[in-house]
Design an enzyme around this catalytic site. Sequence first.
Site, short mmCIF file in Angstrom:
data_model
loop_
_atom_site.label_atom_id
_atom_site.label_comp_id
_atom_site.label_asym_id
_atom_site.label_seq_id
_atom_site.Cartn_x
_atom_site.Cartn_y
_atom_site.Cartn_z
N ASP A 263 25.23 22.78 25.43
CA ASP A 263 25.66 21.73 26.34
C ASP A 263 27.05 21.26 25.88
O ASP A 263 27.54 21.66 24.83
CB ASP A 263 24.64 20.58 26.38
CG ASP A 263 24.76 19.77 27.67
OD1 ASP A 263 23.79 19.12 28.06
OD2 ASP A 263 25.84 19.83 28.30
C1 GLC Z 1 26.76 17.70 30.76
C2 GLC Z 1 25.28 17.81 31.00
C3 GLC Z 1 24.82 19.18 31.45
C4 GLC Z 1 25.91 19.83 32.28
C5 GLC Z 1 27.09 20.07 31.35
C6 GLC Z 1 28.26 20.72 32.09
O1 GLC Z 1 27.00 16.96 29.60
O2 GLC Z 1 24.44 17.43 29.91
O3 GLC Z 1 23.60 18.99 32.20
O4 GLC Z 1 25.44 21.06 32.82
O5 GLC Z 1 27.54 18.88 30.73
O6 GLC Z 1 28.77 19.85 33.05
#
Ligand code: GLC
Length: 710
Positions: A263
Amino acid sequence: MDKSKLEALLKDMSLTEKIEQLVQLHGNFFGGGEKLTGPEAEFDLPEDFPYRTGSVLGERGAEKLHKLQDEIMAKQPHHIPAVFMTDVIHGYETAFPVPIAIGSSFDPKLAEELASAAALEASAAGIHVTFSPMVDVARDSRWGRCMESTGEDPWLNGQFAAAMVKGFQGDDYGKKGKVASCAKHFAAYGAVQSGRDYNVTEISERTLFEDYLPPYKAAVDAGVSMVMTAFNTIDRVPCTINKRLMRDILRKKWGFEGVLITDYGAINESIIHGASEDKKDAARKAIEAGCDVDMVTDCYARYLEELVNEGTVPESLVDEAVMRLLELKNRLGLFENPYKDGSDESEKKYCFCKEHRELSRKAAEECTVLLKNNGVLPLSGKEKIAIIGALADDKEITGTWALFACKEKTVTLKEAFEQLYPKADITYVISDSDTESAVSAAKAADVVILALGENENYTGESRSRADISLFKEQKELFSKVYEANKNIVTVLFGGRPLAVPDEAEKSAAMLEAWLPGSCGCYAVADILFGKVNPSGRLSMSMPYCSGQLPISYSAYSTGRPKPDGAKGFIPFLSNYMDVPNVPLYPFGHGLSYSDIEYSAVRLDKAEMTADDKITASVTVKNNGSMPAWEAVQLYIRDIKASVVRPMKQLKGLQKISLAPNEEKTVSFEISGEMLSFYDINMEFKPEKGKFTLWIGGSSLTENSADFELI
Ligand code: GLC
């Protein structure tokens, strides 16, 4: 490109080039976006570094991505195309109801249809991968991200996960109109302590396997292309560097061969968690744990080559990660066509098209939950109506992850009434604070529709709330209006089940509209006026108060259970002095305008062996005058086992349509697999003994039958 050519390509790539493939940055790194801030501004990477990375986060638009792809391929030593990934969570330009609402449709087929429509729009806009489905089990509505989940039940979330993977990917995501999908957040993100986002989790191994892992497994079994690591820890180890979780469970035990992406910034966060010494240590632990792609940190970019050259990390770990990413690009067909489906023409044809707007409305018809109705609904259309509350005309009910939606085109509740019911006698007070106008309108009305709850700014990532009751101003508005007119229909908006016991008690009717998307308010208006028969069921319990959280229908007896239905506090039993044990409205709850009648449960036999099956059936009848949808639910309890078992677990679901006076027989097959669980030795299998099953319209059903596993 066949595998041998991919292998030859990998062989020909330098270590530097391979590592660059494993980095994902967002559009601002490519110039033209907002100035980089925070840790990202300190990356201090070479100017053209972003163009040599393997994937890009969050960019969209056929023309823009066509140009960016050309720039990237021109700067790539082997002209490898980038893969464009972003969050298409509940629709792309057409926003569908948020996932907690989709979960409350109890209709995985609908979820598949919505994912397919979203894929058609997103792929036309040049996107190749969506970071969806979010499959986290959510049992604590203090956590703002329950909005993105399909709810509290592991089995139901698994059904929705598989359906959405199928909707996004089809049988081949290289085909036109399809995108690769990514299940997230691995794992147990919904179990964050105190419902506070990014927090640690403290769950047992058995709870992890029984309650939190099943939906990810369902996504893997459905062929999901990617998995994203979660921000939280499991057993005190951050998921992003958790080798046991990713190499042992996800890859070895489940056989997942797709791409594992972190993430946002999560490798770096392992340092802040206090589990990595520095970026170099974090990079080592992440690649050893099996993370292929590093989302927006410079850990891999800056230290992975050094780690390989000094012999700390075998180059084979880099190779296997790069090969998985190359295979994803290959399955997307990017080596033959680096733009896949992106085209201005398709974008104009599919994005926010009439069919998808109608789908957004149809979805909201199935997702909206009628929680209470003393008979005031459906409205006849002859009443003098007062519609009160800021949310009645707020376009920010489109949905928190509706990043690419045309929010200015979202239909609000007020607009829906004006367009669909222009003859209705409605006075609007679009305010939560103008209590004087609200009271005056309420006094003059036969019925008041109060639009309360949260708009999209109060749910989603980093939107945890310790107190999930209505905002003070809304509570005051409710009280003042109630003094003026007791005939209140409360319409709740929001991305989490709110704690509204007082308002529920006093409302004549209450409807959960969630965040219904671009055209969802048409459905809310049609339900209120009886053109649509509500069929939504809560996929997440609505608590009395934050103090009950986390809460789930799938609870345990304890050694001192409070008898079902017992009122008030009973000393020396497992109960609270101040509130009931049970939620305000439980999982699976939802009313319709029809009287749906269930026959007693019929079993074809009362005993079975583990490799045998029992068939359980009911007849379901629609005694009403309107066509109805009914979510027929199967629950099972294992009465005694080597470890305590929940008092009820959802094990089957069939959503059926019933014409007026129509009846249908619904059958479920009870299998040994359905009765299996992680026993005292953590072995997944059933144990002989007595079971009870229920078949009904909610987790409160008492329509049961007993059987035995021999
Ligand atoms: C965010 C979220 C995740 C998302 C990622 C990319 O922090 O936790 O769900 O897909 O970043 O945007």
